[in-house]
Design an enzyme around this catalytic site. Structure first.
Site, short mmCIF file in Angstrom:
data_model
loop_
_atom_site.label_atom_id
_atom_site.label_comp_id
_atom_site.label_asym_id
_atom_site.label_seq_id
_atom_site.Cartn_x
_atom_site.Cartn_y
_atom_site.Cartn_z
N SER A 173 0.83 -1.21 0.00
CA SER A 173 0.00 0.00 0.00
C SER A 173 0.86 1.26 0.00
O SER A 173 0.43 2.31 -0.47
CB SER A 173 -0.87 0.05 1.25
OG SER A 173 -1.64 -1.11 1.35
N HIS A 190 -0.76 -2.17 -7.37
CA HIS A 190 -1.54 -1.95 -6.14
C HIS A 190 -3.03 -2.15 -6.37
O HIS A 190 -3.69 -1.34 -7.03
CB HIS A 190 -1.26 -0.53 -5.63
CG HIS A 190 -1.91 -0.24 -4.33
ND1 HIS A 190 -2.53 0.95 -4.04
CD2 HIS A 190 -2.04 -1.01 -3.22
CE1 HIS A 190 -3.01 0.90 -2.81
NE2 HIS A 190 -2.73 -0.28 -2.29
N GLU A 195 -3.32 0.33 -9.36
CA GLU A 195 -2.30 1.35 -9.63
C GLU A 195 -1.00 0.65 -10.06
O GLU A 195 -0.48 -0.18 -9.31
CB GLU A 195 -2.07 2.21 -8.39
CG GLU A 195 -3.30 3.03 -8.01
CD GLU A 195 -3.15 3.77 -6.68
OE1 GLU A 195 -3.70 4.87 -6.57
OE2 GLU A 195 -2.49 3.24 -5.76
N ASN A 237 -4.56 6.27 -2.09
CA ASN A 237 -4.32 6.23 -0.65
C ASN A 237 -3.82 7.56 -0.10
O ASN A 237 -4.01 7.87 1.07
CB ASN A 237 -3.35 5.11 -0.27
CG ASN A 237 -4.09 3.78 -0.15
OD1 ASN A 237 -5.31 3.74 -0.14
ND2 ASN A 237 -3.35 2.70 -0.05
N1 LIG Z 1 -5.77 -4.86 3.38
C1 LIG Z 1 -5.96 -4.00 2.40
O1 LIG Z 1 -7.01 -3.38 2.27
C2 LIG Z 1 -4.87 -3.77 1.38
C3 LIG Z 1 -5.19 -3.09 0.20
C4 LIG Z 1 -4.20 -2.91 -0.77
C5 LIG Z 1 -2.91 -3.39 -0.54
N2 LIG Z 1 -2.64 -4.04 0.63
C6 LIG Z 1 -1.27 -4.56 0.82
O2 LIG Z 1 -1.29 -5.95 0.58
C7 LIG Z 1 -0.31 -6.59 1.41
C8 LIG Z 1 -1.00 -7.68 2.21
O3 LIG Z 1 -2.01 -7.09 3.01
P1 LIG Z 1 -3.19 -7.99 3.61
O4 LIG Z 1 -4.20 -7.04 4.13
O5 LIG Z 1 -3.59 -9.03 2.62
O6 LIG Z 1 -2.43 -8.67 4.84
P2 LIG Z 1 -2.83 -10.01 5.62
O7 LIG Z 1 -2.21 -9.89 6.95
O8 LIG Z 1 -4.28 -10.30 5.51
O9 LIG Z 1 -2.05 -11.13 4.75
C9 LIG Z 1 -0.66 -11.20 4.67
C10 LIG Z 1 -0.30 -12.65 4.50
O10 LIG Z 1 1.10 -12.76 4.24
C11 LIG Z 1 1.51 -14.01 4.77
N3 LIG Z 1 2.96 -14.05 4.85
C12 LIG Z 1 3.79 -13.52 5.76
N4 LIG Z 1 5.07 -13.82 5.45
C13 LIG Z 1 5.05 -14.55 4.32
C14 LIG Z 1 6.05 -15.15 3.52
N5 LIG Z 1 7.35 -15.04 3.82
N6 LIG Z 1 5.67 -15.85 2.43
C15 LIG Z 1 4.36 -15.97 2.13
N7 LIG Z 1 3.35 -15.42 2.85
C16 LIG Z 1 3.71 -14.71 3.94
C17 LIG Z 1 0.80 -14.07 6.13
O11 LIG Z 1 0.77 -15.41 6.61
C18 LIG Z 1 -0.55 -13.52 5.77
O12 LIG Z 1 -1.48 -14.53 5.45
C19 LIG Z 1 0.33 -5.50 2.26
O13 LIG Z 1 1.52 -5.08 1.67
C20 LIG Z 1 -0.69 -4.38 2.22
O14 LIG Z 1 -0.11 -3.11 2.35
C21 LIG Z 1 -3.59 -4.27 1.58
#
Ligand SMILES: NC(=O)c1ccc[n+]([C@@H]2O[C@H](COP(=O)([O-])OP(=O)(O)OC[C@H]3O[C@@H](n4cnc5c(N)ncnc54)[C@H](O)[C@@H]3O)[C@@H](O)[C@H]2O)c1
Length: 289
Positions: free
Chosen positions: A123, A144, A156, A195
Site C-alpha cells: 500500500s 496496487h 495502480e 491512498n
Molecule cells: N488490506 C488491504 O485493504 C490492502 C489493500 C491494498 C494493498 N494491501 C497490501 O497488501 C499486502 C497484504 O495485506 P493484507 O491485508 O492481505 O495482509 P494479511 O495480513 O491479511 O495477509 C498477509 C499474509 O502474508 C503471509 N505471509 C507472511 N510472510 C510470508 C512469507 N514469507 N511468504 C508468504 N506469505 C507470507 C501471512 O501469513 C498472511 O497470510 C500489504 O503489503 C498491504 O499493504 C492491503
C-alpha cells in the site's frame, strides 16, 4: 516480458488481499499458484475459492463451466520455490513490512524464471526500496490492488525510475486482461494516488474522534450521507485492517522520526486489544453476529 508471453501467475501471501488477487487471475484464465507460510491461511483461501465459485454459479453470475475452469487453474502450496518456478508474473501480498518484503523478493529472484516480473501489492512501500534485493530491478514494480480485490476495479501500476517501459506496459496490459482498470503512476510517491487522498480523510477522521468532535459512527455517516462515499473512513478501516494502518504509521515514524507520524492512540488501543477489524470479528464496529 510482453503480455502475450504471460501464462502463469504466482501470488505470495494468501491473506486479505492475496487470495482474492489469485482468484481474480484464475478467473481471467491465468494458471495461478497461491502461496503462504501459514497453512491455516492457505486452507482458508482454498475454502473461500471452493465456496465462492459455486455461489456465483447459483446466483447466475457465472457459468458452471467458467467456475470449473477457474478452479482448475488455481492451486495452493506452502512451498515458495515450487509456487514461483514457472511464474511469468509474481504478485507479492505479504505483510506490510519492508524487511519481510525484501527477503521475499530476494527469494523470488532465486526461484522465479529470470524473465518474470516481480510486483508488490504494497500500500505504501515503493518498489525502489525492494528492487535492489533482486538482480532484476527493471522488472520489479508496484501493482496496487484495492480491497476487496475481486470487486474493486482500480489497480495502480507504479513505474519507479528503475522500472523499464516494457515492464510497466506489460503490467498495464495484464490489468486489462484480469478485468481491472489500471492507472499508470509515473513517479514514486508515498501512498500512490488514491491512498494519499484517503490518508488525508482518515487522519482528519481520527483527529475529530480523538478531540471528541463526533463519534466514529457519526463521522462515517457524514461521509456516506453527505459525500456519497460507499462507506465511511472507520468502516473502511475495518475492511482494510487497523493493524495495516498501524504498520504504515510505524514505518513512516521509523523513517521520519516525526512523532506526528506515530499511529493515533485509538489505533494503538485497537491493535493492542487485537481488534483489527473484520478479519478478527471486531474493530471500530463488531462483526461477531
Ligand atoms: N488490506 C488491504 O485493504 C490492502 C489493500 C491494498 C494493498 N494491501 C497490501 O497488501 C499486502 C497484504 O495485506 P493484507 O491485508 O492481505 O495482509 P494479511 O495480513 O491479511 O495477509 C498477509 C499474509 O502474508 C503471509 N505471509 C507472511 N510472510 C510470508 C512469507 N514469507 N511468504 C508468504 N506469505 C507470507 C501471512 O501469513 C498472511 O497470510 C500489504 O503489503 C498491504 O499493504 C492491503
Amino acid at each position: 516480458m510482453k503480455i502475450q508471453d504471460v501464462k502463469n501467475v504466482c501470488v505470495v501471501g494468501a491473506g486479505n488481499m492475496g487470495h482474492q488477487i489469485a482468484l481474480q487471475c484464475a478467473l481471467s484464465g491465468f494458471k495461478t499458484v497461491s502461496t503462504d507460510v501459514v497453512p491455516a491461511v492457505l486452507e482458508k483461501a482454498q475454502k473461500f475459492v471452493e465456496g465462492y465459485l459455486p455461489g456465483r454459479v447459483q446466483k447466475g453470475k457465472m457459468t458452471e463451466e467458467a467456475a470449473k475452469k477457474a478452479r482448475s487453474l488455481i492451486s495452493f502450496t506452502g512451498d515458495l520455490k515450487e509456487a514461483a518456478k514457472d511464474a511469468d508474473i509474481v504478485i507479492e501480498a505479504v505483510l506490510e513490512r519492508i524487511d519481510l518484503k525484501r527477503k521475499v523478493f530476494a527469494d523470488l529472484d532465486k526461484y522465479a524464471p529470470p524473465a518474470a516480473i516481480l510486483a508488490t501489492n504494497s500500500s505504501f512501500i515503493v518498489s525502489s526500496r525492494i528492487a535492489d534485493s533482486t538482480k532484476r530491478p527493471s522488472q520489479v514494480c508496484n501493482l496496487h490492488f484495492f480491497n476487496p480485490a475481486l470487486v474493486m476495479k482500480l489497480v495502480e501500476v507504479v513505474q519507479g525510475p528503475h522500472v523499464s517501459d516494457e515492464t510497466a506496459q506489460c503490467m498495464m496490459d495484464f490489468c486489462l486482461k484480469i478485468d481491472k482498470i489500471p492507472i499508470h503512476i509515473k513517479k514514486e510517491v508515498d501512498g500512490f494516488v488514491l491512498n494519499r487522498i484517503f490518508a488525508v480523510i482518515q487522519r482528519e477522521a481520527l483527529w475529530m474522534l480523538e478531540m471528541g468532535v463526533a463519534s466514529f459512527e457519526d463521522i462515517d455517516k457524514a461521509c456516506v450521507y453527505g459525500a456519497g462515499h460507499p462507506m465511511g473512513p472507520f468502516r473502511l478501516n475495518d475492511l482494510t485492517g487497523i493493524d495495516l494502518t498501524y504498520d504504515i504509521c510505524m514505518s513512516h515514524f521509523l523513517e521520519s522520526g516525526n512523532p506526528a507520524d506515530l499511529p493515533s492512540p485509538s489505533v494503538v488501543k485497537k491493535v493492542t486489544e487485537g481488534k483489527f477489524g473484520q478479519k478478527t470479528g471486531e474493530g471500530w464496529y463488531s462483526y461477531k453476529k
